[in-house]
Motif scaffolding. Structure first.
Motif, PDB file in Angstrom:
ATOM      1  N   LEU A 119       0.644  -1.293   0.130  1.00  0.00           N
ATOM      2  CA  LEU A 119      -0.035  -0.034  -0.112  1.00  0.00           C
ATOM      3  C   LEU A 119       0.800   1.185   0.088  1.00  0.00           C
ATOM      4  O   LEU A 119       0.546   2.279  -0.640  1.00  0.00           O
ATOM      5  CB  LEU A 119      -0.736  -0.054   1.201  1.00  0.00           C
ATOM      6  N   LEU A 120       2.094   1.384   0.707  1.00  0.00           N
ATOM      7  CA  LEU A 120       2.802   2.464   0.940  1.00  0.00           C
ATOM      8  C   LEU A 120       3.485   2.686  -0.506  1.00  0.00           C
ATOM      9  O   LEU A 120       3.543   3.933  -1.090  1.00  0.00           O
ATOM     10  CB  LEU A 120       4.011   2.241   1.909  1.00  0.00           C
ATOM     11  N   LYS A 121       3.804   1.706  -1.305  1.00  0.00           N
ATOM     12  CA  LYS A 121       4.313   1.587  -2.447  1.00  0.00           C
ATOM     13  C   LYS A 121       3.268   2.073  -3.403  1.00  0.00           C
ATOM     14  O   LYS A 121       3.437   2.867  -4.306  1.00  0.00           O
ATOM     15  CB  LYS A 121       5.077   0.354  -2.949  1.00  0.00           C
ATOM     16  N   GLU A 127       0.849   8.853  -5.842  1.00  0.00           N
ATOM     17  CA  GLU A 127       1.232  10.214  -5.852  1.00  0.00           C
ATOM     18  C   GLU A 127       2.318  10.701  -6.966  1.00  0.00           C
ATOM     19  O   GLU A 127       1.721  11.744  -7.551  1.00  0.00           O
ATOM     20  CB  GLU A 127       1.990  10.481  -4.615  1.00  0.00           C
ATOM     21  N   LYS A 128       2.963   9.878  -7.599  1.00  0.00           N
ATOM     22  CA  LYS A 128       3.879  10.167  -8.816  1.00  0.00           C
ATOM     23  C   LYS A 128       2.582  10.283  -9.914  1.00  0.00           C
ATOM     24  O   LYS A 128       2.834  11.236 -10.645  1.00  0.00           O
ATOM     25  CB  LYS A 128       4.699   8.930  -8.867  1.00  0.00           C
ATOM     26  N   ILE A 129       1.614   9.496 -10.147  1.00  0.00           N
ATOM     27  CA  ILE A 129       0.838   9.600 -11.258  1.00  0.00           C
ATOM     28  C   ILE A 129       0.012  10.765 -11.137  1.00  0.00           C
ATOM     29  O   ILE A 129      -0.279  11.478 -12.009  1.00  0.00           O
ATOM     30  CB  ILE A 129      -0.060   8.299 -11.248  1.00  0.00           C
ATOM     31  N   GLN A 130      -0.518  11.012  -9.815  1.00  0.00           N
ATOM     32  CA  GLN A 130      -1.301  12.155  -9.761  1.00  0.00           C
ATOM     33  C   GLN A 130      -0.367  13.519  -9.990  1.00  0.00           C
ATOM     34  O   GLN A 130      -0.849  14.533 -10.681  1.00  0.00           O
ATOM     35  CB  GLN A 130      -1.956  12.517  -8.279  1.00  0.00           C
ATOM     36  N   SER A 131       0.791  13.532  -9.638  1.00  0.00           N
ATOM     37  CA  SER A 131       1.817  14.695  -9.904  1.00  0.00           C
ATOM     38  C   SER A 131       2.070  14.679 -11.501  1.00  0.00           C
ATOM     39  O   SER A 131       1.750  15.815 -11.941  1.00  0.00           O
ATOM     40  CB  SER A 131       3.166  14.311  -9.211  1.00  0.00           C
TER      41      SER A 131
END
Length: 158
Positions: A119-121, A127-131
């Motif tokens: 889940l952390l990964k 977050e990277k995708i959203q960024s």
């Protein structure tokens, strides 16, 4: 003189005879008393014999009852031993079940730890995708703005 001696002897003999007669009567009385005492003792012995017979009968009845109770206790002991064997079997099964539960618990902890790491990964990747999506949206807006600005300049110049 002989007559006097005879008379004296006769007197002595009478005394002795009276004394012996009295002793015989005393002895007869003692023998009657002893006979009566013996009869009383015999009666007591007969009563004691009857009591002993009754006690013997009671002891036999008690022995029979105790033998029944001993048999019951032996049966109870056998049942208790069987129950104890069943309890030992159940205890062993419970021990095995608890070990299985402990193993499953350890496996669940491992699964949860792995899931948490995943889940952390996933969150980091999200977050990277959203960024990246934000950046793409910003780039799209910037491109659209630049194109509109160029179009306005083009329109103004024409």
């Amino acid at each position: 003189k002989e007559n006097g001696e005879y008379h004296e002897l006769n007197k002595e003999l009478k005394k002795v005879a009276l004394k012996l007669n009295q002793e015989l009567k005393d002895t007869e009385t003692q023998l009657k008393t002893t006979g009566n005492q013996l009869q009383v003792t015999e009666n007591k012995l007969n009563q004691t014999e009857l009591q002993l017979q009754a006690t013997g009968d009671q002891l036999k009845a008690t022995e029979i009852r105790l033998n029944g109770e001993i048999s019951d206790l032996q049966n109870t002991t056998t049942h208790l031993k069987n129950d104890l064997a069943k309890l030992d079997f159940i205890n062993n099964q419970l021990g095995s079940t608890f070990q299985t539960i402990d193993d499953a618990y350890e496996n669940m902890k491992t699964i949860l730890t792995t899931t948490e790491k995943t889940l952390l990964k996933s969150n980091t990747a999200l977050e990277k995708i959203q960024s990246v999506e934000k950046q793409m949206a910003l780039d799209g807006i910037t491109n659209t703005y630049n194109q509109m600005t160029q179009y306005i300049h083009f329109c103004d110049n024409t």
